[in-house]
Design a protein around this motif. Structure first.
Motif, PDB file in Angstrom:
ATOM      1  N   ARG A  76      25.166 101.139  -6.256  1.00 18.06           N
ATOM      2  CA  ARG A  76      25.354 102.176  -7.260  1.00 18.06           C
ATOM      3  C   ARG A  76      24.155 102.255  -8.205  1.00 18.06           C
ATOM      4  O   ARG A  76      23.712 101.259  -8.761  1.00 18.06           O
ATOM      5  CB  ARG A  76      26.632 101.896  -8.049  1.00 18.06           C
ATOM      6  CG  ARG A  76      27.004 102.927  -9.102  1.00 18.06           C
ATOM      7  CD  ARG A  76      27.480 104.223  -8.467  1.00 18.06           C
ATOM      8  NE  ARG A  76      28.628 104.026  -7.593  1.00 18.06           N
ATOM      9  CZ  ARG A  76      29.895 104.046  -8.010  1.00 18.06           C
ATOM     10  NH1 ARG A  76      30.169 104.228  -9.296  1.00 18.06           N
ATOM     11  NH2 ARG A  76      30.878 103.889  -7.132  1.00 18.06           N
ATOM     12  N   GLY A  77      23.613 103.460  -8.348  1.00 15.11           N
ATOM     13  CA  GLY A  77      22.513 103.697  -9.266  1.00 15.11           C
ATOM     14  C   GLY A  77      21.154 103.254  -8.766  1.00 15.11           C
ATOM     15  O   GLY A  77      20.187 103.260  -9.538  1.00 15.11           O
TER      16      GLY A  77
ATOM     17  N   LYS B  25      19.022 107.950  -2.402  1.00 18.68           N
ATOM     18  CA  LYS B  25      19.675 107.149  -3.425  1.00 18.68           C
ATOM     19  C   LYS B  25      21.180 107.122  -3.189  1.00 18.68           C
ATOM     20  O   LYS B  25      21.728 107.941  -2.446  1.00 18.68           O
ATOM     21  CB  LYS B  25      19.356 107.693  -4.820  1.00 18.68           C
ATOM     22  CG  LYS B  25      17.876 107.621  -5.178  1.00 18.68           C
ATOM     23  CD  LYS B  25      17.621 108.100  -6.593  1.00 18.68           C
ATOM     24  CE  LYS B  25      16.137 107.993  -6.944  1.00 18.68           C
ATOM     25  NZ  LYS B  25      15.868 108.458  -8.330  1.00 18.68           N
ATOM     26  N   GLU B  26      21.823 106.188  -3.872  1.00 18.28           N
ATOM     27  CA  GLU B  26      23.255 105.981  -3.658  1.00 18.28           C
ATOM     28  C   GLU B  26      24.084 107.187  -4.056  1.00 18.28           C
ATOM     29  O   GLU B  26      25.131 107.460  -3.443  1.00 18.28           O
ATOM     30  CB  GLU B  26      23.700 104.738  -4.441  1.00 18.28           C
ATOM     31  CG  GLU B  26      25.153 104.344  -4.252  1.00 18.28           C
ATOM     32  CD  GLU B  26      26.082 105.112  -5.185  1.00 18.28           C
ATOM     33  OE1 GLU B  26      27.275 105.250  -4.854  1.00 18.28           O
ATOM     34  OE2 GLU B  26      25.594 105.583  -6.242  1.00 18.28           O
ATOM     35  N   ASP B  27      23.648 107.940  -5.063  1.00 17.61           N
ATOM     36  CA  ASP B  27      24.463 109.061  -5.521  1.00 17.61           C
ATOM     37  C   ASP B  27      24.489 110.217  -4.528  1.00 17.61           C
ATOM     38  O   ASP B  27      25.242 111.183  -4.727  1.00 17.61           O
ATOM     39  CB  ASP B  27      23.990 109.560  -6.890  1.00 17.61           C
ATOM     40  CG  ASP B  27      22.492 109.827  -6.925  1.00 17.61           C
ATOM     41  OD1 ASP B  27      21.843 109.696  -5.869  1.00 17.61           O
ATOM     42  OD2 ASP B  27      21.979 110.153  -8.009  1.00 17.61           O
ATOM     43  N   GLY B  28      23.700 110.137  -3.453  1.00 16.22           N
ATOM     44  CA  GLY B  28      23.757 111.149  -2.408  1.00 16.22           C
ATOM     45  C   GLY B  28      24.446 110.670  -1.144  1.00 16.22           C
ATOM     46  O   GLY B  28      24.297 111.282  -0.084  1.00 16.22           O
TER      47      GLY B  28
ATOM     48  N   LYS C 239      27.887 109.578   1.105  1.00 17.40           N
ATOM     49  CA  LYS C 239      29.324 109.778   1.294  1.00 17.40           C
ATOM     50  C   LYS C 239      29.820 108.825   2.382  1.00 17.40           C
ATOM     51  O   LYS C 239      29.134 108.593   3.374  1.00 17.40           O
ATOM     52  CB  LYS C 239      29.633 111.227   1.681  1.00 17.40           C
ATOM     53  CG  LYS C 239      29.332 112.239   0.582  1.00 17.40           C
ATOM     54  CD  LYS C 239      29.721 113.644   1.012  1.00 17.40           C
ATOM     55  CE  LYS C 239      29.440 114.651  -0.095  1.00 17.40           C
ATOM     56  NZ  LYS C 239      29.809 116.033   0.305  1.00 17.40           N
TER      57      LYS C 239
ATOM     58  N   LYS D 193      36.085 107.471  -2.100  1.00 15.00           N
ATOM     59  CA  LYS D 193      35.195 107.572  -3.247  1.00 15.00           C
ATOM     60  C   LYS D 193      35.245 106.342  -4.139  1.00 15.00           C
ATOM     61  O   LYS D 193      34.657 106.346  -5.225  1.00 15.00           O
ATOM     62  CB  LYS D 193      35.542 108.819  -4.062  1.00 15.00           C
ATOM     63  CG  LYS D 193      35.339 110.124  -3.294  1.00 15.00           C
ATOM     64  CD  LYS D 193      35.578 111.334  -4.167  1.00 15.00           C
ATOM     65  CE  LYS D 193      35.321 112.624  -3.377  1.00 15.00           C
ATOM     66  NZ  LYS D 193      35.516 113.838  -4.214  1.00 15.00           N
TER      67      LYS D 193
ATOM     68  N   TYR E  38      31.730 101.166  -4.196  1.00 15.65           N
ATOM     69  CA  TYR E  38      30.663 100.980  -5.185  1.00 15.65           C
ATOM     70  C   TYR E  38      29.317 100.742  -4.512  1.00 15.65           C
ATOM     71  O   TYR E  38      28.276 101.154  -5.013  1.00 15.65           O
ATOM     72  CB  TYR E  38      31.016  99.797  -6.082  1.00 15.65           C
ATOM     73  CG  TYR E  38      30.047  99.562  -7.212  1.00 15.65           C
ATOM     74  CD1 TYR E  38      30.177 100.239  -8.416  1.00 15.65           C
ATOM     75  CD2 TYR E  38      29.002  98.649  -7.072  1.00 15.65           C
ATOM     76  CE1 TYR E  38      29.290 100.021  -9.457  1.00 15.65           C
ATOM     77  CE2 TYR E  38      28.115  98.427  -8.107  1.00 15.65           C
ATOM     78  CZ  TYR E  38      28.261  99.115  -9.293  1.00 15.65           C
ATOM     79  OH  TYR E  38      27.379  98.899 -10.316  1.00 15.65           O
TER      80      TYR E  38
ATOM     81  N   LEU F 191      19.183 115.033  -2.744  1.00 13.99           N
ATOM     82  CA  LEU F 191      19.871 115.914  -3.681  1.00 13.99           C
ATOM     83  C   LEU F 191      19.106 117.190  -3.996  1.00 13.99           C
ATOM     84  O   LEU F 191      19.692 118.156  -4.470  1.00 13.99           O
ATOM     85  CB  LEU F 191      20.149 115.152  -4.986  1.00 13.99           C
ATOM     86  CG  LEU F 191      21.040 113.914  -4.833  1.00 13.99           C
ATOM     87  CD1 LEU F 191      21.286 113.277  -6.183  1.00 13.99           C
ATOM     88  CD2 LEU F 191      22.361 114.279  -4.176  1.00 13.99           C
TER      89      LEU F 191
END
Length: 286
Positions: free
Chosen positions: A135-136, A169-172, A174, A183, A186, A227
C-alpha cells in the motif's frame, strides 16, 4: 553489501535489446569459494587455501514501469513466444509469459557500472524472484541472479539508456479471487524459487474485520493499470498475473496484539502461474 546511488547503473543485455534498469538497490558480486588444504602434521601448522571463482551471485531490486515490465517478466518467469494481436485495437499486442517448472531460463549478460569500475557478468539467469505490492508504494521486482562465468572488466565507455517511464503503483492494482473482486487486500508478495523445480508462495496481507479470504483459491487474478489517461489503447500500460490452485499454508496474523489491523496469510501455489503484458509492438520482447 548493498549498493545504492545515482552514479551506479545496472544494464541487462539480451539477444535483441540492451536496457538500463532504474534499480533501487543491488548486491551483484563475484561468487567465491575456497579450496582448503589442511596443515601437515609437521611444520608450523598453517593451512593453505586457493581462491576459486564460482561465477556471479546477488540480487537487483527494481520498480516496474511501462518500459521495463515486459522484459523483466520474461527474465523472471520464462520465454514469451510470439505476441498475439488484441482485437478492437490498431497496434496493441499481448505478450504471454509462463512460469517454467525448470531451473534453467533465459540467459542474459549483466553490466555493472559503479562509477570508476565497470564489470561484465556473462551468461546470467534469474534463479529466484519476488514481486512486492504494498500500500502506497511502487510495485517492485527482486531478481536473484546466478551465473557460472567469472566477471571481467567491461572496457567500453558507452552507457545504455535507463528505461524509466511511468511506474506501476499499488493504487492501480485490482485483485479478483475466484471471480470476485476483493478490496480488503493491503498488500501481496509472490516469491518463487526455481531450484530443482518451481515453488511459488503467495503472502496476502488483508485488513481485519472484513470479508475473509477462502482457504483454497482456485483462481487469483492481479491486474495492475497505470493511472494516467494519456495512453491511446485500453490495455497499454497494464499487466495481468494469473495464479491457480492456491492452498492456505498458515495464518501469520499476530495473536498477541489486541489491536492487529493487518493479517498476512501464506498460500502455496499448486497450479499455474502466468502473466499477460501488453505493449504497442509486435516484436519478441526478449
Amino acid at each position: 553489501m548493498s549498493v545504492q546511488g545515482r552514479d551506479c547503473c545496472i544494464t541487462l543485455k539480451t539477444q535483441y535489446r540492451e536496457m538500463g534498469l532504474p534499480y533501487s538497490e543491488e548486491t551483484i558480486r563475484e561468487a567465491v569459494s575456497i579450496l582448503k588444504e589442511e596443515a601437515a602434521i609437521e611444520g608450523d601448522g598453517n593451512c593453505g587455501a586457493i581462491r576459486r571463482s564460482r561465477g556471479v551471485t546477488g540480487c537487483v531490486v527494481t520498480p516496474l514501469s511501462i518500459e521495463t515490465a515486459p522484459l523483466l517478466f520474461v527474465l523472471a518467469l520464462g520465454r514469451s513466444g510470439l505476441p498475439a494481436f488484441v482485437s478492437g485495437t490498431r497496434v496493441l499486442y499481448r505478450h504471454t509469459v509462463n512460469l517454467s517448472a525448470m531451473e534453467s531460463g533465459l540467459r542474459f549478460d549483466l553490466i555493472q557500472d559503479r562509477g570508476a569500475v565497470r564489470t561484465l557478468y556473462e551468461g546470467c539467469r534469474v534463479k529466484d524472484f519476488e514481486l512486492r505490492i504494498m500500500r502506497g508504494e511502487a510495485i517492485k521486482l527482486k531478481l536473484d541472479i546466478a551465473g557460472n562465468f567469472s566477471p571481467v572488466c567491461y572496457p567500453y565507455p558507452e552507457k545504455a539508456a535507463v528505461y524509466s517511464g511511468e511506474r506501476f503503483k499499488e493504487d492501480g492494482v485490482k485483485y479478483r479471487i475466484n471471480g470476485t473482486e476483493y478490496k480488503n487486500i493491503y498488500g501481496l508478495t509472490i516469491a518463487t524459487r526455481k531450484d530443482g523445480g518451481t515453488q511459488t508462495e503467495v503472502r496476502i496481507h488483508r485488513t481485519m474485520n472484513s470479508a475473509e479470504l477462502p482457504p483454497i483459491i482456485e483462481t487469483l487474478e492481479i491486474t495492475a493499470q497505470l493511472l494516467h489517461d494519456h495512453y491511446d489503447y485500453r490495455l497499454y500500460g497494464a499487466f495481468r498475473l494469473n495464479l491457480s490452485r492456491l492452498v492456505l499454508m498458515a495464518d501469520e496474523t499476530a495473536i498477541n496484539a489486541g489491536d492487529t489491523v493487518i493479517g498476512p496469510l501464506r498460500y502455496y501455489c499448486a497450479g499455474d502461474f502466468s502473466a499477460d503484458v501488453f505493449t504497442t509492438s509486435e516484436e519478441v520482447i526478449e
